[in-house]
Scaffold this motif. Structure first.
Motif, PDB file in Angstrom:
ATOM      1  N   THR A   1      16.271  13.260 -10.278  1.00 59.44           N
ATOM      2  CA  THR A   1      16.681  11.837  -9.762  1.00 59.44           C
ATOM      3  C   THR A   1      15.982  11.200  -8.522  1.00 59.44           C
ATOM      4  O   THR A   1      15.358  11.894  -7.654  1.00 59.44           O
ATOM      5  CB  THR A   1      18.054  11.974  -9.720  1.00 59.44           C
ATOM      6  N   PHE A   2      16.136  10.136  -8.296  1.00 58.03           N
ATOM      7  CA  PHE A   2      15.526   9.137  -7.124  1.00 58.03           C
ATOM      8  C   PHE A   2      16.644   8.106  -6.942  1.00 58.03           C
ATOM      9  O   PHE A   2      17.026   7.605  -7.893  1.00 58.03           O
ATOM     10  CB  PHE A   2      14.165   8.946  -7.089  1.00 58.03           C
ATOM     11  N   ARG A   3      16.613   7.639  -5.874  1.00 56.50           N
ATOM     12  CA  ARG A   3      17.221   6.242  -5.297  1.00 56.50           C
ATOM     13  C   ARG A   3      16.494   5.793  -4.130  1.00 56.50           C
ATOM     14  O   ARG A   3      16.449   6.324  -3.097  1.00 56.50           O
ATOM     15  CB  ARG A   3      18.609   6.547  -4.990  1.00 56.50           C
ATOM     16  N   VAL A   4      16.117   4.645  -4.381  1.00 61.00           N
ATOM     17  CA  VAL A   4      15.506   3.834  -3.232  1.00 61.00           C
ATOM     18  C   VAL A   4      16.048   2.217  -3.065  1.00 61.00           C
ATOM     19  O   VAL A   4      16.779   1.725  -3.984  1.00 61.00           O
ATOM     20  CB  VAL A   4      13.984   3.712  -3.443  1.00 61.00           C
TER      21      VAL A   4
ATOM     22  N   GLU B   1      28.352  -2.546   5.973  1.00 64.38           N
ATOM     23  CA  GLU B   1      28.063  -1.750   4.803  1.00 64.38           C
ATOM     24  C   GLU B   1      26.584  -1.751   4.227  1.00 64.38           C
ATOM     25  O   GLU B   1      26.220  -0.609   3.754  1.00 64.38           O
ATOM     26  CB  GLU B   1      28.682  -2.546   3.628  1.00 64.38           C
ATOM     27  N   ALA B   2      26.046  -2.650   4.501  1.00 69.42           N
ATOM     28  CA  ALA B   2      24.589  -2.816   4.244  1.00 69.42           C
ATOM     29  C   ALA B   2      23.686  -1.979   5.022  1.00 69.42           C
ATOM     30  O   ALA B   2      22.944  -1.259   4.546  1.00 69.42           O
ATOM     31  CB  ALA B   2      24.031  -4.398   4.341  1.00 69.42           C
ATOM     32  N   GLY B   3      23.977  -1.761   6.306  1.00 64.75           N
ATOM     33  CA  GLY B   3      23.329  -0.964   7.130  1.00 64.75           C
ATOM     34  C   GLY B   3      23.572   0.679   6.848  1.00 64.75           C
ATOM     35  O   GLY B   3      22.458   1.444   6.884  1.00 64.75           O
ATOM     36  N   THR B   4      24.690   0.985   6.433  1.00 65.74           N
ATOM     37  CA  THR B   4      25.080   2.366   5.959  1.00 65.74           C
ATOM     38  C   THR B   4      24.316   2.660   4.627  1.00 65.74           C
ATOM     39  O   THR B   4      23.655   3.668   4.624  1.00 65.74           O
ATOM     40  CB  THR B   4      26.430   2.361   5.827  1.00 65.74           C
ATOM     41  N   GLN B   5      24.312   1.771   3.635  1.00 72.70           N
ATOM     42  CA  GLN B   5      23.505   1.984   2.642  1.00 72.70           C
ATOM     43  C   GLN B   5      22.037   2.311   2.971  1.00 72.70           C
ATOM     44  O   GLN B   5      21.350   3.001   2.294  1.00 72.70           O
ATOM     45  CB  GLN B   5      23.704   0.912   1.655  1.00 72.70           C
ATOM     46  N   ALA B   6      21.354   1.559   3.650  1.00 83.14           N
ATOM     47  CA  ALA B   6      20.027   1.264   4.092  1.00 83.14           C
ATOM     48  C   ALA B   6      19.625   2.677   4.793  1.00 83.14           C
ATOM     49  O   ALA B   6      18.558   3.254   4.479  1.00 83.14           O
ATOM     50  CB  ALA B   6      19.634  -0.056   4.949  1.00 83.14           C
ATOM     51  N   GLY B   7      20.499   3.088   5.659  1.00 85.16           N
ATOM     52  CA  GLY B   7      20.323   4.068   6.603  1.00 85.16           C
ATOM     53  C   GLY B   7      20.249   5.605   5.666  1.00 85.16           C
ATOM     54  O   GLY B   7      19.537   6.267   5.867  1.00 85.16           O
ATOM     55  N   ALA B   8      21.225   5.442   4.839  1.00 85.20           N
ATOM     56  CA  ALA B   8      21.350   6.740   3.749  1.00 85.20           C
ATOM     57  C   ALA B   8      20.265   6.735   2.862  1.00 85.20           C
ATOM     58  O   ALA B   8      19.591   7.744   2.820  1.00 85.20           O
ATOM     59  CB  ALA B   8      22.635   6.511   3.028  1.00 85.20           C
ATOM     60  N   ALA B   9      19.738   5.504   2.405  1.00 83.13           N
ATOM     61  CA  ALA B   9      18.395   5.676   1.533  1.00 83.13           C
ATOM     62  C   ALA B   9      17.484   5.713   2.325  1.00 83.13           C
ATOM     63  O   ALA B   9      16.531   6.671   1.710  1.00 83.13           O
ATOM     64  CB  ALA B   9      18.449   4.117   0.984  1.00 83.13           C
ATOM     65  N   ALA B  10      17.205   5.521   3.586  1.00 81.40           N
ATOM     66  CA  ALA B  10      15.889   5.661   4.218  1.00 81.40           C
ATOM     67  C   ALA B  10      15.816   7.135   4.551  1.00 81.40           C
ATOM     68  O   ALA B  10      14.784   7.756   4.495  1.00 81.40           O
ATOM     69  CB  ALA B  10      15.781   5.117   5.566  1.00 81.40           C
TER      70      ALA B  10
ATOM     71  N   ARG C   1      23.462   5.592  12.303  1.00 74.87           N
ATOM     72  CA  ARG C   1      24.398   6.752  12.168  1.00 74.87           C
ATOM     73  C   ARG C   1      24.518   7.223  10.886  1.00 74.87           C
ATOM     74  O   ARG C   1      24.506   8.479  10.739  1.00 74.87           O
ATOM     75  CB  ARG C   1      25.879   5.616  12.100  1.00 74.87           C
ATOM     76  N   ALA C   2      24.242   6.369   9.695  1.00 73.97           N
ATOM     77  CA  ALA C   2      23.979   7.070   8.324  1.00 73.97           C
ATOM     78  C   ALA C   2      22.810   7.922   8.268  1.00 73.97           C
ATOM     79  O   ALA C   2      22.630   8.965   7.699  1.00 73.97           O
ATOM     80  CB  ALA C   2      24.163   5.960   7.152  1.00 73.97           C
ATOM     81  N   PHE C   3      21.737   7.500   8.783  1.00 64.92           N
ATOM     82  CA  PHE C   3      20.351   8.040   8.768  1.00 64.92           C
ATOM     83  C   PHE C   3      20.363   9.476   9.588  1.00 64.92           C
ATOM     84  O   PHE C   3      20.098  10.325   9.289  1.00 64.92           O
ATOM     85  CB  PHE C   3      19.394   7.127   9.469  1.00 64.92           C
TER      86      PHE C   3
END
Length: 187
Positions: free
Chosen positions: A76-79, A137-146, A178-180
């Motif tokens: 799998t992948f997620r970007v 919310e958008a930052g958390t998703q972006a940090g986790a994806a990065a 924080r998520a990153f």
């Protein structure tokens, strides 16, 4: 000789799926189909591209550029990408890989449903709690994806074309960092 039954005993048929040719396995043979979807993020500010059934190495093409994909051990992948109105394609790097190219299918709408009558929904006021919450919310998703893509390069906000308040971007940056860090440092 029947259609593939004797010549290729593993494959009993061919199925076209999402722009890619997928061979249907005979009973007992397990060949997973690869798929890719593009889903809008909240408020349509970005898209999330996910895929499954792939073997690495792979690349993601948006019609203008091609980038490496980090395919997980489970295939799998997620970007996350800010180019929303483009067609994405997953490309094989090696000629001997299954699913040489798979066109990503656009699915759904933004995670936040759009109201039927936009006049009944008050706009988000810059600097409001709602504005900051959306940035978080958008930052958390972006940090986790990065972090999922690479822990070597910290995420930097791409503010081009984004009309948000300073408070939104501050919340976005804090949540993304924080998520990153949580994902990369196990915190």
């Amino acid at each position: 000789m029947d259609a593939g039954g004797d010549l290729f005993p593993m494959y009993q048929g061919v199925l076209v799926c999402g722009g890619a040719v997928v061979f249907a396995p005979a009973a007992g043979a397990a060949v997973p189909a690869a798929s890719c979807t593009v889903t809008p993020g909240p408020n349509d500010t970005y898209v999330v591209i996910t895929g499954e059934g792939f073997t690495g190495p792979r690349k993601l093409n948006d019609g203008e550029s091609t980038v490496d994909l980090a395919i997980g051990p489970d295939g799998t992948f997620r970007v996350q990408r800010f180019q929303k109105n483009v067609d994405y394609t997953v490309l094989a790097v090696n000629e001997d890989q299954n699913f040489i190219f798979v066109n990503c299918k656009k699915v759904g709408s933004a995670a936040t449903p759009k109201p039927q009558n936009p006049q009944n929904t008050p706009p988000v006021q810059p600097g409001s709690r709602r504005d900051i919450a959306q940035g978080r919310e958008a930052g958390t998703q972006a940090g986790a994806a990065a972090a999922k893509k690479s822990c070597e390069t910290k995420l930097v906000a791409d503010k081009s074309g984004q009309q948000h308040s300073d408070a939104y971007w501050q919340a976005w940056t804090q949540a993304a960092n924080r998520a990153f860090n949580r994902a990369c440092n196990g915190r």
